[in-house]
Write an enzyme that holds these catalytic residues in place. Sequence first.
Site, PDB file in Angstrom:
ATOM      1  N   ASP A 183     -63.120  24.530  34.607  1.00 33.39           N
ATOM      2  CA  ASP A 183     -63.127  25.211  33.304  1.00 33.39           C
ATOM      3  C   ASP A 183     -63.650  24.940  32.584  1.00 33.39           C
ATOM      4  O   ASP A 183     -62.541  23.662  32.069  1.00 33.39           O
ATOM      5  CB  ASP A 183     -61.728  26.520  32.827  1.00 33.39           C
ATOM      6  CG  ASP A 183     -62.449  27.380  31.821  1.00 33.39           C
ATOM      7  OD1 ASP A 183     -63.255  27.766  32.442  1.00 33.39           O
ATOM      8  OD2 ASP A 183     -61.453  27.839  31.028  1.00 33.39           O
TER       9      ASP A 183
ATOM     10  N   GLU B  45     -69.378  26.764  36.596  1.00 35.48           N
ATOM     11  CA  GLU B  45     -69.802  27.931  35.395  1.00 35.48           C
ATOM     12  C   GLU B  45     -71.296  26.959  34.888  1.00 35.48           C
ATOM     13  O   GLU B  45     -70.902  25.681  34.729  1.00 35.48           O
ATOM     14  CB  GLU B  45     -69.125  27.720  34.387  1.00 35.48           C
ATOM     15  CG  GLU B  45     -68.595  29.222  34.379  1.00 35.48           C
ATOM     16  CD  GLU B  45     -67.553  30.335  33.203  1.00 35.48           C
ATOM     17  OE1 GLU B  45     -67.788  31.227  33.408  1.00 35.48           O
ATOM     18  OE2 GLU B  45     -66.881  29.215  32.791  1.00 35.48           O
TER      19      GLU B  45
ATOM     20  N   ASP C 206     -56.731  29.139  30.210  1.00 32.86           N
ATOM     21  CA  ASP C 206     -57.811  28.377  30.918  1.00 32.86           C
ATOM     22  C   ASP C 206     -57.437  28.354  32.832  1.00 32.86           C
ATOM     23  O   ASP C 206     -58.869  27.568  32.805  1.00 32.86           O
ATOM     24  CB  ASP C 206     -58.451  27.197  30.487  1.00 32.86           C
ATOM     25  CG  ASP C 206     -58.495  26.548  29.053  1.00 32.86           C
ATOM     26  OD1 ASP C 206     -59.273  27.961  28.224  1.00 32.86           O
ATOM     27  OD2 ASP C 206     -58.085  25.692  27.976  1.00 32.86           O
TER      28      ASP C 206
END
Length: 369
Positions: free
Chosen positions: A186, A270, A351
């Site tokens: 993340d 991501e 997170d």
Amino acid sequence: MANKAYQFRLYPTKEQEELLAKTFGCVRFVYNKMLEERIQMFEKFKDDQESLKHQTFPTPAKYKKEFPWLKEVDSLALANAQLNLQKAFQHFFSGRAGFPKFKNRKAKQSYTTNVVNGNIKLSDGYIKLPKLKWIKLKPHREIPAHHIIKSCTITKTKTGKYYISILTEYEHQPALKEVQTVVGLDFSMSTLYVDSEGKRANYPRFYRKALETLAKEQRKLSRKKKGSNRWHKQRLKVAKLHEKMANQRKDFLHKESHKLAKRYDCVVIEDLNMKGMSQALHFGQGVHDNGWGMFTTFLQYKLAEQGKKLIKIDKWFPSSKTCSCCGRVKESLSLSERTFRCECGFESDRDVNAAINIKHEGMKRLAIV
Ligand SMILES: [Zn+2]
């Protein structure tokens, strides 16, 4: 075929430094000369496109008669200046860039040369370059034997250091590795990333310190009279800090990406649009400085070299709002909620929960759930 560039610090002798300075100058001179001639040609034929099409553009060879000192430097460097100008015009005509500009003395001190008939060789901490002969370098990493050198770009930084970027080409077909270990990352503003096992990359403290120092020195610079002696001195100081920080950051990003690519068969991240994100959230410089883009580039090739995978998942995937334990998706989650709590009783660092979700989503893609 794949390409990879290797960068090394160069340590030229006094004579070599002189020749390098001359080469930077000649490349700039030839570039400007050709640009000037092209502009004259455009003016002359501006109402006659048909004739313009049939004009031949100037080449560096032409100037060697008029300016014989051009022969003292690497002719391939001059040929590349011509190619660069051609590229600049192509970009201009396709609307991707403005009209090519003249290069002044402050322009980047750099030139590119190519491998022709073994003119460039690497051996024992030295590289042989056209006209320069053997020049010392710091061989901090090895170029694999199956890599073929294609070209070299030599650059002098604002603080007087020399670097060479060696572009290589190689046959690239590593056997695909069976995925056994997966990690999700993340993105984190402050530490770079938090992984699905709860570890943080932790940007080194010295980097944060250096950022503060840089801001301070930059303020000092802005208060000095432009062009004055003190201003020049301060500007060099700021440039040195900049260079040092950029190097430290790159080292850190290399180490982090190397660690992950060694340990895991697949890394899931991501697909963030950093530019959009920093604008949207008014983070300004921070996000760019964080180096996430450079980090993912390193990660990508370090994994690919070993037949491993980098999976980028959709940036709209609700990684933060989803419970990594039961799969419930929260309607809202404010940025200030650092702990994720779910109705199912699951509780975790925000997170880490997101990183686990990213990992799961990647595994779904791999169909190994
Ligand atoms: Zn839950």
